[in-house]
Enzyme design. Structure first.
Site, PDB file in Angstrom:
ATOM      1  N   LEU A 114       0.743  -1.265  -0.061  1.00 42.09           N
ATOM      2  CA  LEU A 114      -0.235  -0.582   0.016  1.00 42.09           C
ATOM      3  C   LEU A 114       0.733   0.507  -0.266  1.00 42.09           C
ATOM      4  O   LEU A 114       1.302   1.879   0.982  1.00 42.09           O
ATOM      5  CB  LEU A 114      -0.532   0.305   1.312  1.00 42.09           C
ATOM      6  CG  LEU A 114      -1.678  -1.232   1.765  1.00 42.09           C
ATOM      7  CD1 LEU A 114      -2.670  -0.701   2.918  1.00 42.09           C
ATOM      8  CD2 LEU A 114      -2.817  -0.932  -0.038  1.00 42.09           C
ATOM      9  N   GLU A 115       1.035   1.736  -0.909  1.00 46.03           N
ATOM     10  CA  GLU A 115       1.648   3.160  -0.880  1.00 46.03           C
ATOM     11  C   GLU A 115       0.809   3.990  -1.246  1.00 46.03           C
ATOM     12  O   GLU A 115      -0.032   4.393  -2.490  1.00 46.03           O
ATOM     13  CB  GLU A 115       2.175   2.662  -2.503  1.00 46.03           C
ATOM     14  CG  GLU A 115       3.002   2.559  -2.597  1.00 46.03           C
ATOM     15  CD  GLU A 115       4.354   1.974  -4.095  1.00 46.03           C
ATOM     16  OE1 GLU A 115       3.868   3.024  -4.620  1.00 46.03           O
ATOM     17  OE2 GLU A 115       4.683   0.902  -3.972  1.00 46.03           O
TER      18      GLU A 115
END
Length: 461
Positions: free
Chosen positions: A229-230
């Site tokens: 998850l960026e």
């Protein structure tokens, strides 16, 4: 057939329309990806490198067309969109250059009568969900290292920039990669969430909002697999009294306003030592007022329109909240148009802020430069860490030891000295706190796209 239609944020015309996949089409894509993954894992790293190198060349050959698609879909000035094609190629080639060493088996110290090593195996099918703000860079961070590691990739790009997924798929096909190794897929958000829970998907990487990351994490609950998850940032900068003043002003302003501030690692909060504060604000004002709004296809345009239709109103509300609580709007601060066209927001400089203001607490994702005075390094450090987000932070000083002290205590994935809003593919891209989990790029990035397998052979009894 249901169509996804994307508007041009400058003209209001249709930028593109693509068909949304139904359940049957999604099943076909995932089944093809599983088959391609078995082909990819059987290929040598050298073969995979060849696919990626030829993919980059194919993208570069279409650089002008790709850049124009980006500008039409999300409003980025054309020169900046062309630069993104170059940045994509640079990142891809770096990951290619380190692939052999990064993916090699890890041999353990000799043990009589045994062979012991750790193999880095591909995961299988990687679902990549890139963001629209840097539609090539957020995609290449996953696509190329995933392929180099022996995975197949399904690129479900943002609904603001769907054509970019197609460019990657086309380029890999032209590169002679195995059929369906990289596929583009267009679907709605509920379908994306269903795919996250699908047993045919082995790994998911999402680049986008904290809310989007939360939705996908919930969709994948119970699958017992890692998800990259960026997410967002509320990235602070500290301007110390010994900074290189002119270069600091230039870089901080650019770091806040480049791409209309639509960057997860844009400078969102600036804390300036009080001894420089008035002078710094005055110098920033001159640069902020110099931005040229207009047609993103024109060379003189330096600030394009806002990509998302609802966002100019949200930015105006952030500015008004700050103003109501005592902030001073020095320049900009309003929605606007150019010759009756576009959803623009003025390049905006705001001063005299405090941490009660929403602008200092959440990601604005717009062309806003908030500046607040501080009286010491200690005060700056405390305020910089006062955030639920932790992507990047920058310290502007000529004293390396000061920067090192900040780096040791700042709760951020990347700490810069005398630069900002930049990604070096040799370094891992990491978010902490609500800015995400996992990491991409660098030699460590391959660890997210492979699984270790222990080889433990007894060679003789």
């Amino acid at each position: 057939m249901t169509l996804l239609t994307v508007d041009n944020p400058y003209t209001g015309d249709v930028a593109c329309s693509v068909p949304l996949a139904d359940e049957a089409a999604i099943n076909t894509v995932l089944d093809r990806a599983r088959a391609a993954a078995w082909v990819a894992r059987s290929a040598s790293v050298a073969e995979r490198k060849g696919w990626c190198e030829r993919m980059v060349a194919a993208m570069e050959a279409q650089a002008d067309a790709i850049a124009k698609d980006i500008s039409r879909m999300m409003g980025k000035p054309l020169a900046q969109a062309r630069n993104e094609v170059g940045g994509m190629a640079e990142r891809a080639r770096y990951m290619v250059s380190i692939a052999e060493a990064s993916l090699a088996d890890i041999a353990l110290p000799p043990k009589t009568g045994f062979e012991r090593r750790i193999v880095k195996e591909p995961l299988g099918v990687v679902l990549d969900l890139p963001a629209w703000n840097y539609p090539l860079l957020t995609a290449v961070n996953v696509v190329v290292p995933a392929v180099l590691a022996g995975n197949a990739v399904v690129v479900k790009h943002s609904p603001r920039s769907p054509l970019c997924g197609e460019h990657f798929a086309r380029a890999f096909s032209e590169a002679g990669a195995p059929a369906n190794l990289v596929q583009a897929l267009h679907c709605d958000h509920p379908a994306s969430e269903r795919m996250v829970g699908d047993s045919r998907v082995d790994h998911v990487v999402f680049t986008g909002s904290v809310y989007g990351g939360q939705r996908l994490a919930q969709a994948g609950a119970g699958r017992f697999r890692h998800m990259g998850l960026e997410l967002g940032g509320n990235d602070p900068a500290y301007v110390a009294p010994d900074c290189d003043f002119g270069k600091t002003v230039e870089n901080v302003v650019d770091g806040a306003l480049y791409n209309a501030g639509q960057s997860c690692c844009a400078v969102e909060r600036v804390y300036v030592h009080r001894s420089l504060y008035s002078r710094f604000v005055e110098a920033c004002e001159a640069l902020v007022r110099g931005y040229v709004l207009g047609d993103p296809m024109h060379a003189q345009t330096t600030l394009g329109p806002i990509a998302q239709p609802n966002h100019p109103v949200e930015l105006e509300l952030l500015v008004e909240d700050a103003r109501a609580k005592g902030a001073r709007v020095v320049a900009g601060g309003k929605r606007t148009q150019v010759d009756g066209k576009g959803r623009f927001f003025e390049a905006t400089l705001i001063t005299d802020l405090d941490d009660s203001m929403r602008l200092m607490q959440q990601e604005s994702f717009g062309p806003l430069l908030p500046i607040s005075p501080v009286d010491s390094d200690e005060e700056a450090l405390a305020k910089m860490n006062r955030s639920e987000l932790g992507l990047t932070a920058s310290v502007w000083t000529q004293d390396r030891e000061r920067a090192a002290r900040f780096a040791a205590q700042l709760e951020y994935g990347t700490v810069y000295m005398n630069r900002c809003d930049s990604v070096d593919p040799a370094l891992p891209w990491i978010g902490v706190k609500n800015s995400g989990r996992g990491h991409s790029l660098s030699a460590l990035g391959f660890d997210q796209l492979t699984r270790p397998k222990s080889i433990h052979f007894r060679l003789s009894f």
